[in-house]
Write a protein that holds these residues in place. Sequence first.
Motif, PDB file in Angstrom:
ATOM      1  N   ASN A 194     -18.939 -23.478  15.515  1.00  0.00           N
ATOM      2  CA  ASN A 194     -18.821 -24.930  15.663  1.00  0.00           C
ATOM      3  C   ASN A 194     -19.301 -25.606  14.388  1.00  0.00           C
ATOM      4  O   ASN A 194     -19.892 -24.971  13.510  1.00  0.00           O
ATOM      5  CB  ASN A 194     -19.579 -25.424  16.900  1.00  0.00           C
ATOM      6  CG  ASN A 194     -21.067 -25.124  16.836  1.00  0.00           C
ATOM      7  OD1 ASN A 194     -21.697 -25.293  15.794  1.00  0.00           O
ATOM      8  ND2 ASN A 194     -21.631 -24.689  17.956  1.00  0.00           N
ATOM      9  N   VAL A 195     -19.059 -26.901  14.296  1.00  0.00           N
ATOM     10  CA  VAL A 195     -19.383 -27.647  13.083  1.00  0.00           C
ATOM     11  C   VAL A 195     -20.872 -27.567  12.768  1.00  0.00           C
ATOM     12  O   VAL A 195     -21.270 -27.378  11.613  1.00  0.00           O
ATOM     13  CB  VAL A 195     -18.949 -29.120  13.223  1.00  0.00           C
ATOM     14  CG1 VAL A 195     -19.462 -29.944  12.048  1.00  0.00           C
ATOM     15  CG2 VAL A 195     -17.429 -29.215  13.298  1.00  0.00           C
ATOM     16  N   ASP A 196     -21.709 -27.691  13.785  1.00  0.00           N
ATOM     17  CA  ASP A 196     -23.155 -27.660  13.559  1.00  0.00           C
ATOM     18  C   ASP A 196     -23.599 -26.344  12.923  1.00  0.00           C
ATOM     19  O   ASP A 196     -24.462 -26.337  12.029  1.00  0.00           O
ATOM     20  CB  ASP A 196     -23.909 -27.871  14.871  1.00  0.00           C
ATOM     21  CG  ASP A 196     -23.789 -29.301  15.386  1.00  0.00           C
ATOM     22  OD1 ASP A 196     -23.472 -30.192  14.577  1.00  0.00           O
ATOM     23  OD2 ASP A 196     -24.008 -29.521  16.593  1.00  0.00           O
ATOM     24  N   LYS A 236      -3.786 -30.043  10.502  1.00  0.00           N
ATOM     25  CA  LYS A 236      -2.391 -29.666  10.269  1.00  0.00           C
ATOM     26  C   LYS A 236      -1.981 -29.848   8.817  1.00  0.00           C
ATOM     27  O   LYS A 236      -1.082 -29.159   8.331  1.00  0.00           O
ATOM     28  CB  LYS A 236      -1.465 -30.475  11.179  1.00  0.00           C
ATOM     29  CG  LYS A 236      -1.574 -30.108  12.652  1.00  0.00           C
ATOM     30  CD  LYS A 236      -0.576 -30.894  13.493  1.00  0.00           C
ATOM     31  CE  LYS A 236      -0.662 -30.495  14.955  1.00  0.00           C
ATOM     32  NZ  LYS A 236       0.317 -31.273  15.789  1.00  0.00           N
ATOM     33  N   ALA A 237      -2.626 -30.772   8.134  1.00  0.00           N
ATOM     34  CA  ALA A 237      -2.318 -31.001   6.724  1.00  0.00           C
ATOM     35  C   ALA A 237      -3.201 -30.161   5.810  1.00  0.00           C
ATOM     36  O   ALA A 237      -2.732 -29.616   4.803  1.00  0.00           O
ATOM     37  CB  ALA A 237      -2.486 -32.481   6.376  1.00  0.00           C
ATOM     38  N   MET A 238      -4.474 -30.041   6.151  1.00  0.00           N
ATOM     39  CA  MET A 238      -5.423 -29.380   5.254  1.00  0.00           C
ATOM     40  C   MET A 238      -5.162 -27.895   5.111  1.00  0.00           C
ATOM     41  O   MET A 238      -5.271 -27.341   4.001  1.00  0.00           O
ATOM     42  CB  MET A 238      -6.855 -29.617   5.743  1.00  0.00           C
ATOM     43  CG  MET A 238      -7.320 -31.061   5.609  1.00  0.00           C
ATOM     44  SD  MET A 238      -7.279 -31.652   3.890  1.00  0.00           S
ATOM     45  CE  MET A 238      -8.624 -30.703   3.183  1.00  0.00           C
ATOM     46  N   LEU A 239      -4.804 -27.222   6.170  1.00  0.00           N
ATOM     47  CA  LEU A 239      -4.571 -25.775   6.073  1.00  0.00           C
ATOM     48  C   LEU A 239      -3.454 -25.430   5.091  1.00  0.00           C
ATOM     49  O   LEU A 239      -3.647 -24.611   4.185  1.00  0.00           O
ATOM     50  CB  LEU A 239      -4.275 -25.193   7.459  1.00  0.00           C
ATOM     51  CG  LEU A 239      -5.469 -24.602   8.208  1.00  0.00           C
ATOM     52  CD1 LEU A 239      -5.055 -24.120   9.587  1.00  0.00           C
ATOM     53  CD2 LEU A 239      -6.103 -23.458   7.425  1.00  0.00           C
ATOM     54  N   TRP A 287     -12.874 -21.580   8.658  1.00  0.00           N
ATOM     55  CA  TRP A 287     -13.117 -22.211   9.957  1.00  0.00           C
ATOM     56  C   TRP A 287     -11.817 -22.668  10.618  1.00  0.00           C
ATOM     57  O   TRP A 287     -11.560 -22.380  11.790  1.00  0.00           O
ATOM     58  CB  TRP A 287     -14.063 -23.386   9.753  1.00  0.00           C
ATOM     59  CG  TRP A 287     -14.323 -24.215  10.967  1.00  0.00           C
ATOM     60  CD1 TRP A 287     -14.807 -23.790  12.170  1.00  0.00           C
ATOM     61  CD2 TRP A 287     -14.134 -25.633  11.094  1.00  0.00           C
ATOM     62  NE1 TRP A 287     -14.940 -24.857  13.034  1.00  0.00           N
ATOM     63  CE2 TRP A 287     -14.536 -25.983  12.403  1.00  0.00           C
ATOM     64  CE3 TRP A 287     -13.697 -26.620  10.218  1.00  0.00           C
ATOM     65  CZ2 TRP A 287     -14.482 -27.301  12.851  1.00  0.00           C
ATOM     66  CZ3 TRP A 287     -13.648 -27.926  10.664  1.00  0.00           C
ATOM     67  CH2 TRP A 287     -14.035 -28.257  11.970  1.00  0.00           C
ATOM     68  N   LEU A 288     -10.965 -23.363   9.870  1.00  0.00           N
ATOM     69  CA  LEU A 288      -9.730 -23.902  10.447  1.00  0.00           C
ATOM     70  C   LEU A 288      -8.731 -22.813  10.822  1.00  0.00           C
ATOM     71  O   LEU A 288      -7.926 -22.991  11.739  1.00  0.00           O
ATOM     72  CB  LEU A 288      -9.070 -24.871   9.456  1.00  0.00           C
ATOM     73  CG  LEU A 288      -9.779 -26.205   9.221  1.00  0.00           C
ATOM     74  CD1 LEU A 288      -9.016 -27.041   8.204  1.00  0.00           C
ATOM     75  CD2 LEU A 288      -9.949 -26.994  10.518  1.00  0.00           C
ATOM     76  N   LEU A 346     -13.996 -23.093   0.861  1.00  0.00           N
ATOM     77  CA  LEU A 346     -13.874 -21.765   1.459  1.00  0.00           C
ATOM     78  C   LEU A 346     -14.279 -21.774   2.927  1.00  0.00           C
ATOM     79  O   LEU A 346     -13.589 -21.199   3.776  1.00  0.00           O
ATOM     80  CB  LEU A 346     -14.732 -20.772   0.679  1.00  0.00           C
ATOM     81  CG  LEU A 346     -14.733 -19.324   1.195  1.00  0.00           C
ATOM     82  CD1 LEU A 346     -13.316 -18.754   1.153  1.00  0.00           C
ATOM     83  CD2 LEU A 346     -15.680 -18.455   0.368  1.00  0.00           C
ATOM     84  N   SER A 347     -15.372 -22.426   3.227  1.00  0.00           N
ATOM     85  CA  SER A 347     -15.863 -22.433   4.609  1.00  0.00           C
ATOM     86  C   SER A 347     -14.900 -23.162   5.539  1.00  0.00           C
ATOM     87  O   SER A 347     -14.680 -22.737   6.676  1.00  0.00           O
ATOM     88  CB  SER A 347     -17.254 -23.080   4.683  1.00  0.00           C
ATOM     89  OG  SER A 347     -17.226 -24.405   4.204  1.00  0.00           O
TER      90      SER A 347
END
Length: 214
Positions: free
Chosen positions: A187-189, A117-120, A177-178, A172-173
């Motif tokens: 997924n993260v992997d 919620k903060a990073m985006l 992703w978010l 960027l990734s």
Amino acid sequence: MSKNDVSHKTQKSAQTKNHITGAFLALMQSKKWDKISVIEICRKAEITRGTFYQYFGDIYDLMEQLEQVLLEDLQAGYAACLPKKQLISPEQFLEKFDDSPPQIFTAWFEFCQKHQKAMLPLLDRKYGDTYFVKKLKGVIRKHIEEMMDCEGTAKDELRAHFLEVFVELHLLSVQTWLSSDEEEALNVDDIVNLLNTMRVGSMYLTWKRSGDIS
């Protein structure tokens, strides 16, 4: 005042502070952060200005406190998975180099998922904080450098180029992703493995260029 009363008061204070921060982040989705007024935040959070000033001096103080918490948490995440030194000779690369994704890659995405919620809004190129992005890059760059030192990556122009590109790919990734729909998001992997192909490739190119491996 009993211990229970103190605990309840502390918890309520933390909830109010988080509520104010949440309102600020919500407003950032459609307005540059430093153009948002205290009044707008109060309306969004449904609080009085007096309540706001109990926790923050102004918008800049709010942003500074928010970013400080994020940076400290990222540092802690990286510190928990410091890479182990695995210096190997070029001749041993194909046989002994650990090509599995390092934990610091996963730590980055776990951090971003935790603080989605903060990073985006903070990373948004139009409304976010470019100064925070600069500080974030510094933290990422520091730990990628540590990883490369532990792995014995040569300190040449290829490494310098890789480092800068890799830092940008981290940001960027995670933005892609978010912001993706749950059904479309990797997924993260999967993302970590994609990033890791560049790490492994850079090591191979470094030693191949030097003529130590064919």
